[in-house]
Design an enzyme around this catalytic site. Structure first.
Site, PDB file in Angstrom:
ATOM      1  N   ARG A   1      55.336  79.739  64.845  1.00  0.00           N
ATOM      2  CA  ARG A   1      56.712  79.884  65.327  1.00  0.00           C
ATOM      3  C   ARG A   1      57.657  80.053  64.146  1.00  0.00           C
ATOM      4  O   ARG A   1      57.505  79.385  63.128  1.00  0.00           O
ATOM      5  CB  ARG A   1      57.107  78.632  66.125  1.00  0.00           C
ATOM      6  CG  ARG A   1      56.908  78.786  67.613  1.00  0.00           C
ATOM      7  CD  ARG A   1      57.040  77.489  68.379  1.00  0.00           C
ATOM      8  NE  ARG A   1      58.270  76.753  68.161  1.00  0.00           N
ATOM      9  CZ  ARG A   1      58.596  75.646  68.828  1.00  0.00           C
ATOM     10  NH1 ARG A   1      57.778  75.173  69.746  1.00  0.00           N
ATOM     11  NH2 ARG A   1      59.718  75.010  68.583  1.00  0.00           N
TER      12      ARG A   1
ATOM     13  N   LYS B   1      55.099  66.787  72.940  1.00  0.00           N
ATOM     14  CA  LYS B   1      55.645  66.873  74.307  1.00  0.00           C
ATOM     15  C   LYS B   1      54.964  68.008  75.079  1.00  0.00           C
ATOM     16  O   LYS B   1      54.499  67.829  76.199  1.00  0.00           O
ATOM     17  CB  LYS B   1      57.172  67.129  74.269  1.00  0.00           C
ATOM     18  CG  LYS B   1      57.948  66.064  73.514  1.00  0.00           C
ATOM     19  CD  LYS B   1      59.448  66.352  73.511  1.00  0.00           C
ATOM     20  CE  LYS B   1      59.867  67.611  72.770  1.00  0.00           C
ATOM     21  NZ  LYS B   1      59.662  67.552  71.319  1.00  0.00           N
TER      22      LYS B   1
ATOM     23  N   ARG C   1      50.975  74.054  63.306  1.00  0.00           N
ATOM     24  CA  ARG C   1      50.993  74.548  64.691  1.00  0.00           C
ATOM     25  C   ARG C   1      50.880  76.071  64.753  1.00  0.00           C
ATOM     26  O   ARG C   1      51.493  76.800  63.987  1.00  0.00           O
ATOM     27  CB  ARG C   1      52.288  74.139  65.393  1.00  0.00           C
ATOM     28  CG  ARG C   1      52.400  74.784  66.776  1.00  0.00           C
ATOM     29  CD  ARG C   1      53.447  74.155  67.652  1.00  0.00           C
ATOM     30  NE  ARG C   1      54.756  74.128  67.052  1.00  0.00           N
ATOM     31  CZ  ARG C   1      55.771  73.443  67.554  1.00  0.00           C
ATOM     32  NH1 ARG C   1      55.602  72.717  68.637  1.00  0.00           N
ATOM     33  NH2 ARG C   1      56.936  73.462  66.956  1.00  0.00           N
TER      34      ARG C   1
ATOM     35  N   ARG D   1      68.570  67.185  75.929  1.00  0.00           N
ATOM     36  CA  ARG D   1      68.549  67.075  74.474  1.00  0.00           C
ATOM     37  C   ARG D   1      69.861  66.571  73.910  1.00  0.00           C
ATOM     38  O   ARG D   1      69.978  66.344  72.721  1.00  0.00           O
ATOM     39  CB  ARG D   1      68.347  68.474  73.947  1.00  0.00           C
ATOM     40  CG  ARG D   1      67.144  68.561  73.065  1.00  0.00           C
ATOM     41  CD  ARG D   1      66.491  69.179  72.528  1.00  0.00           C
ATOM     42  NE  ARG D   1      65.917  69.970  71.615  1.00  0.00           N
ATOM     43  CZ  ARG D   1      64.793  70.610  71.812  1.00  0.00           C
ATOM     44  NH1 ARG D   1      64.174  70.558  72.954  1.00  0.00           N
ATOM     45  NH2 ARG D   1      64.283  71.309  70.854  1.00  0.00           N
TER      46      ARG D   1
ATOM     47  N   ARG E   1      65.804  70.897  62.239  1.00  0.00           N
ATOM     48  CA  ARG E   1      65.509  70.432  63.610  1.00  0.00           C
ATOM     49  C   ARG E   1      65.385  68.917  63.667  1.00  0.00           C
ATOM     50  O   ARG E   1      65.812  68.286  64.634  1.00  0.00           O
ATOM     51  CB  ARG E   1      64.213  71.092  64.120  1.00  0.00           C
ATOM     52  CG  ARG E   1      64.413  72.578  64.453  1.00  0.00           C
ATOM     53  CD  ARG E   1      63.100  73.315  64.533  1.00  0.00           C
ATOM     54  NE  ARG E   1      62.239  72.820  65.583  1.00  0.00           N
ATOM     55  CZ  ARG E   1      60.913  72.929  65.570  1.00  0.00           C
ATOM     56  NH1 ARG E   1      60.303  73.521  64.543  1.00  0.00           N
ATOM     57  NH2 ARG E   1      60.211  72.470  66.566  1.00  0.00           N
TER      58      ARG E   1
HETATM   59  P1  AP5 Z   1      53.652  70.183  70.430  1.00  0.00           P
HETATM   60  O1  AP5 Z   1      53.037  69.669  71.690  1.00  0.00           O
HETATM   61  O2  AP5 Z   1      53.898  71.642  70.301  1.00  0.00           O
HETATM   62  O3  AP5 Z   1      54.993  69.342  70.097  1.00  0.00           O
HETATM   63  P2  AP5 Z   1      56.395  69.299  70.834  1.00  0.00           P
HETATM   64  O4  AP5 Z   1      56.821  67.877  70.916  1.00  0.00           O
HETATM   65  O5  AP5 Z   1      56.359  70.072  72.107  1.00  0.00           O
HETATM   66  O6  AP5 Z   1      57.264  69.994  69.705  1.00  0.00           O
HETATM   67  P3  AP5 Z   1      58.278  71.210  69.695  1.00  0.00           P
HETATM   68  O7  AP5 Z   1      58.462  71.541  68.236  1.00  0.00           O
HETATM   69  O8  AP5 Z   1      57.876  72.324  70.597  1.00  0.00           O
HETATM   70  O9  AP5 Z   1      59.537  70.566  70.218  1.00  0.00           O
HETATM   71  P4  AP5 Z   1      60.937  70.991  69.970  1.00  0.00           P
HETATM   72  O10 AP5 Z   1      61.598  70.050  70.881  1.00  0.00           O
HETATM   73  O11 AP5 Z   1      61.432  70.997  68.593  1.00  0.00           O
HETATM   74  O12 AP5 Z   1      60.942  72.571  70.300  1.00  0.00           O
HETATM   75  P5  AP5 Z   1      61.332  73.367  71.612  1.00  0.00           P
HETATM   76  O13 AP5 Z   1      60.336  74.434  71.795  1.00  0.00           O
HETATM   77  O14 AP5 Z   1      61.635  72.435  72.718  1.00  0.00           O
HETATM   78  O15 AP5 Z   1      52.741  69.654  69.214  1.00  0.00           O
HETATM   79  C1  AP5 Z   1      53.047  69.999  67.883  1.00  0.00           C
HETATM   80  C2  AP5 Z   1      51.745  70.315  67.130  1.00  0.00           C
HETATM   81  O16 AP5 Z   1      50.976  69.118  67.001  1.00  0.00           O
HETATM   82  C3  AP5 Z   1      50.829  71.320  67.845  1.00  0.00           C
HETATM   83  O17 AP5 Z   1      50.204  72.116  66.878  1.00  0.00           O
HETATM   84  C4  AP5 Z   1      49.787  70.442  68.570  1.00  0.00           C
HETATM   85  O18 AP5 Z   1      48.537  71.096  68.685  1.00  0.00           O
HETATM   86  C5  AP5 Z   1      49.697  69.250  67.633  1.00  0.00           C
HETATM   87  N1  AP5 Z   1      49.470  67.975  68.321  1.00  0.00           N
HETATM   88  C6  AP5 Z   1      50.110  67.517  69.437  1.00  0.00           C
HETATM   89  N2  AP5 Z   1      49.686  66.278  69.767  1.00  0.00           N
HETATM   90  C7  AP5 Z   1      48.747  65.943  68.817  1.00  0.00           C
HETATM   91  C8  AP5 Z   1      47.934  64.768  68.596  1.00  0.00           C
HETATM   92  N3  AP5 Z   1      48.020  63.690  69.416  1.00  0.00           N
HETATM   93  N4  AP5 Z   1      47.107  64.765  67.524  1.00  0.00           N
HETATM   94  C9  AP5 Z   1      47.038  65.844  66.671  1.00  0.00           C
HETATM   95  N5  AP5 Z   1      47.759  66.978  66.837  1.00  0.00           N
HETATM   96  C10 AP5 Z   1      48.612  67.021  67.902  1.00  0.00           C
HETATM   97  O19 AP5 Z   1      62.733  74.008  71.163  1.00  0.00           O
HETATM   98  C11 AP5 Z   1      62.836  75.054  70.252  1.00  0.00           C
HETATM   99  C12 AP5 Z   1      64.300  75.448  70.081  1.00  0.00           C
HETATM  100  O20 AP5 Z   1      64.826  75.905  71.346  1.00  0.00           O
HETATM  101  C13 AP5 Z   1      65.260  74.323  69.671  1.00  0.00           C
HETATM  102  O21 AP5 Z   1      65.300  74.144  68.265  1.00  0.00           O
HETATM  103  C14 AP5 Z   1      66.585  74.825  70.237  1.00  0.00           C
HETATM  104  O22 AP5 Z   1      67.159  75.824  69.418  1.00  0.00           O
HETATM  105  C15 AP5 Z   1      66.161  75.454  71.550  1.00  0.00           C
HETATM  106  N6  AP5 Z   1      66.180  74.510  72.684  1.00  0.00           N
HETATM  107  C16 AP5 Z   1      65.109  74.124  73.442  1.00  0.00           C
HETATM  108  N7  AP5 Z   1      65.496  73.249  74.383  1.00  0.00           N
HETATM  109  C17 AP5 Z   1      66.827  73.070  74.220  1.00  0.00           C
HETATM  110  C18 AP5 Z   1      67.791  72.271  74.878  1.00  0.00           C
HETATM  111  N8  AP5 Z   1      67.466  71.459  75.906  1.00  0.00           N
HETATM  112  N9  AP5 Z   1      69.078  72.322  74.449  1.00  0.00           N
HETATM  113  C19 AP5 Z   1      69.438  73.129  73.425  1.00  0.00           C
HETATM  114  N10 AP5 Z   1      68.575  73.914  72.753  1.00  0.00           N
HETATM  115  C20 AP5 Z   1      67.273  73.880  73.144  1.00  0.00           C
END
Ligand code: AP5
Ligand code: ZN
Length: 216
Positions: free
Chosen positions: A160, A13, A127, A88, A171
């Site tokens: 991270r 994402k 990552r 979410r 997660r």
């Molecule tokens: P990346 O683009 O980083 O993936 P992502 O989908 O953004 O994954 P996240 O882990 O950041 O999502 P998340 O929803 O768990 O975490 P968030 O930060 O929102 O890609 C992942 C890896 O793959 C990277 O290394 C990238 O280079 C690689 N990659 C990507 N595409 C690729 C491809 N096509 N081919 C090869 N490699 C590829 O949330 C973190 C925490 O914050 C949550 O656990 C929660 O505690 C809190 N939080 C955040 N938002 C909320 C909310 N709305 N409500 C409640 N708590 C929240």
């Protein structure tokens, strides 16, 4: 263009949202990045959010909804936005609906980035991120900087805390229980598009643009 990127942890994402937002000059609103900023600056919100994030649980809806409401009122978001990691929960989706309706804003698409679990776990384990400019890298990808420093700003790349295997499992469980129901929620509203996000990053970007074409 006003879009939501929905998908499990590691689906890509953030990776795709950064590119599309830059290309179309719209706001990239990542609740994960915003929360990590708050934790880093030790704000009240950051202090409240930290333990939830470290253990892979969701931060309470009320805190998140308030944070996003404020962000959506900023100037750059008026030109368009990609919401990454929000909503979410069904409660967050309902709050967003209410907010958008009150502002007379319509969503163009909800993009579901679909990736199998084995690929997600591999991506999350590899990552590395830049806490200074939020750039995302992966040690398994060919373009990973050899010296382990961010190509944009030179800061040292880090893993991270919530990418440790036991937190990743938590997660993924939270995603299945609390976030996956949003697929049915948006399908019912008729604006859900599904993209196979397991292929390479450039192909995924093309697929998103093709499906959402003409909406910028
Ligand atoms: P990346 O683009 O980083 O993936 P992502 O989908 O953004 O994954 P996240 O882990 O950041 O999502 P998340 O929803 O768990 O975490 P968030 O930060 O929102 O890609 C992942 C890896 O793959 C990277 O290394 C990238 O280079 C690689 N990659 C990507 N595409 C690729 C491809 N096509 N081919 C090869 N490699 C590829 O949330 C973190 C925490 O914050 C949550 O656990 C929660 O505690 C809190 N939080 C955040 N938002 C909320 C909310 N709305 N409500 C409640 N708590 C929240
Ligand atoms: Zn950087």
């Amino acid at each position: 263009m006003r879009m939501i990127f929905l998908g499990p942890p590691g689906a890509g994402k953030g990776t795709q949202a950064v590119k599309l937002a830059a290309k179309y000059g719209i706001a990239h609103i990542s609740t994960g990045d915003m929360l990590r900023e708050h934790v880093k600056s030790e704000t009240d919100l950051g202090k409240q959010a930290k333990s939830y994030m470290d253990s892979g649980r969701l931060v309470p809806d009320e805190l998140i909804i308030e944070m996003v409401k404020k962000r959506l009122r900023e100037d750059d978001a008026k030109r368009g936005f990609i919401l990454d990691g929000f909503p979410r929960t069904v409660k967050q989706a309902e709050a967003l609906d209410e907010l958008l309706e009150s502002e007379g804003i319509k969503l163009d698409a909800v993009v579901f980035l679909d990736v199998d679990e084995e690929t997600l776990v591999r991506r999350l384990s590899g990552r590395r991120i830049c806490l200074n400019c939020n750039a995302i890298y992966n040690v398994y990808n060919a373009d990973y900087p050899e010296d382990g420093h961010c190509r944009n700003c030179g800061a040292k790349l880090i893993q991270r805390d919530d990418d440790r295997p036991e937190v990743v499992r938590q997660r993924l469980d939270v995603y299945r229980k609390d976030t996956a129901p949003l697929l049915a929620y948006y399908k019912g509203r008729g604006n859900l598009v599904t993209v196979d996000a397991s292929s390479d990053s450039g192909e995924v970007l093309r697929a998103i643009e093709e499906l959402c074409g003409g909406k910028n």
